[in-house]
Scaffold this motif. Structure first.
Motif, mmCIF file in Angstrom:
data_model
loop_
_atom_site.group_PDB
_atom_site.id
_atom_site.type_symbol
_atom_site.label_atom_id
_atom_site.label_comp_id
_atom_site.label_asym_id
_atom_site.label_seq_id
_atom_site.Cartn_x
_atom_site.Cartn_y
_atom_site.Cartn_z
ATOM 1 N N ALA A 169 1.381 -0.098 -10.076
ATOM 2 C CA ALA A 169 0.456 -0.381 -8.976
ATOM 3 C C ALA A 169 -0.914 0.226 -9.258
ATOM 4 O O ALA A 169 -1.955 -0.393 -8.975
ATOM 5 N N SER A 170 -0.930 1.437 -9.808
ATOM 6 C CA SER A 170 -2.204 2.084 -10.147
ATOM 7 C C SER A 170 -2.951 1.292 -11.213
ATOM 8 O O SER A 170 -4.178 1.146 -11.155
ATOM 9 N N THR A 203 -6.419 -9.340 -5.684
ATOM 10 C CA THR A 203 -5.365 -8.649 -4.952
ATOM 11 C C THR A 203 -4.092 -9.490 -5.023
ATOM 12 O O THR A 203 -4.158 -10.719 -5.172
ATOM 13 N N LYS A 258 -4.552 -1.797 -9.579
ATOM 14 C CA LYS A 258 -5.715 -1.446 -8.775
ATOM 15 C C LYS A 258 -6.928 -1.169 -9.646
ATOM 16 O O LYS A 258 -8.066 -1.514 -9.285
ATOM 17 N N SER A 259 -6.696 -0.575 -10.808
ATOM 18 C CA SER A 259 -7.810 -0.207 -11.695
ATOM 19 C C SER A 259 -8.320 -1.368 -12.535
ATOM 20 O O SER A 259 -9.478 -1.360 -12.969
ATOM 21 N N GLU A 318 -11.599 -7.542 -8.305
ATOM 22 C CA GLU A 318 -11.490 -7.956 -6.911
ATOM 23 C C GLU A 318 -10.181 -8.672 -6.607
ATOM 24 O O GLU A 318 -9.907 -9.009 -5.454
ATOM 25 N N ARG A 378 3.073 -9.100 -1.767
ATOM 26 C CA ARG A 378 3.234 -7.659 -1.928
ATOM 27 C C ARG A 378 4.676 -7.274 -1.589
ATOM 28 O O ARG A 378 5.265 -7.788 -0.636
ATOM 29 N N SER A 385 1.601 2.493 -3.577
ATOM 30 C CA SER A 385 0.467 2.466 -4.507
ATOM 31 C C SER A 385 0.535 3.581 -5.543
ATOM 32 O O SER A 385 -0.210 3.569 -6.520
ATOM 33 N N ASP A 409 0.811 -1.216 0.000
ATOM 34 C CA ASP A 409 0.000 0.000 0.000
ATOM 35 C C ASP A 409 0.846 1.270 0.000
ATOM 36 O O ASP A 409 0.451 2.288 -0.575
#
Length: 295
Positions: free
Chosen positions: A209-210, A220, A213-214, A218, A224, A204, A201
């Protein structure tokens, strides 16, 4: 000749303590011992006949005398640093040491090219610093920066060094199948069985990473990370799939590409140098080589 009752080394130590709010931190930053720092501050306090710092539970607090002294001392330090920079212009040879501060993505691209740079510039020693932290060019914490963002202030000169598209990669030993067409990417990336590796996080803000996320819905990451080189290492070990700069992944024989370059996901690297240093022979020569190998 202009004379002063102050020892410049005392002033330099004072500024380090003023910024760090700690004798121990200032000692680390200056490469000195903590007792030496304490003696320098005590010597300066005796000359000024004023206390400069109060000891608090969470560190040192500057007194009014310290604040007043700092307002005069910081311009002195900047003038000394400017003189140091300009003195480098007196040399007409591409020799010496050049310190380059870069992020991990830039390091991944340059790793295979350092030998070529050294071969072209045998008289120059390279110091490579891989970090997220922005080094100060005005204070000579680095001679060159390679970053995603252009500088917004200061006497800094920047130029575009490279554009980096990204693609999805995995281990060369993986049985995972990929796709040939970029328009199939979103549906493919949202498959429940895909073991993604991605940023934590705190990171991010990274462009890849962006995108994750987009576009992953769902999904993940199952692992990480906080360092791009760790991504490459984990992918080689066949622990999942992840995004890498395409040129870095394509040059790694232990990896295979699963997707075309991802539309809209591209990072621009900028080469940044202090305006006073861009014509120093050694620095200019390294800049030219960096542009050549990144072309």
């Amino acid at each position: 000749m202009l004379k002063t009752g102050y020892d410049w080394d005392d002033i330099r130590v004072f500024l380090a303590v003023y910024e760090a709010r700690s004798f121990s931190a200032a000692a680390r930053n200056l490469g000195a011992s903590q007792p030496t720092i304490g003696r320098r501050i005590k010597s300066l306090e005796q000359r000024l006949n004023n206390r400069l710092f109060e000891r608090l539970a969470d560190g040192l607090s500057p007194t009014e005398a310290a604040v007043s002294l700092a307002s005069k001392a910081f311009p002195m330090a900047e003038a000394a640093e400017s003189l140091t920079r300009h003195s480098a212009l007196l040399s007409d040879e591409s020799v010496g040491s050049v310190r380059i501060s870069m992020n991990e993505q830039a390091a991944m691209l340059l790793a295979g090219q350092i030998g070529n740079i050294r071969k072209a510039l045998p008289g120059i020693e390279l110091e490579l610093v891989i970090t997220h932290i922005e080094a100060s060019l005005s204070r000579r914490e680095a001679d060159l920066l390679i970053r995603f963002c252009k500088p917004k202030r200061g006497n800094l000169y920047s130029q575009k060094l490279a554009s980096m598209p990204f693609a999805v990669f995995t281990s060369a030993d993986s049985l995972q199948s990929g796709i040939d067409r970029a328009e199939d990417l979103v549906a493919w990336s949202r498959q429940a069985h895909l073991p993604w590796i991605g940023w934590d996080d705190e990171h991010s803000y990274q462009p890849d990473a962006s995108w994750m996320k987009s576009n992953l819905g769902e999904r993940t990451p199952v692992i990480r990370i906080n360092h791009a080189m760790m991504m490459q290492t984990l992918l080689r070990q066949n622990l999942g799939i992840g995004l890498l700069p395409s040129v870095a992944g394509d040059q790694d024989p232990q990896l295979k590409r699963l997707t075309p370059d991802i539309p809209g996901l591209e990072a621009t690297l900028y080469l940044i140098v202090h305006g006073d240093l861009r014509f120093v022979p050694a620095i200019r020569s390294v800049m030219e080589q960096l542009r050549a190998v990144m072309a």
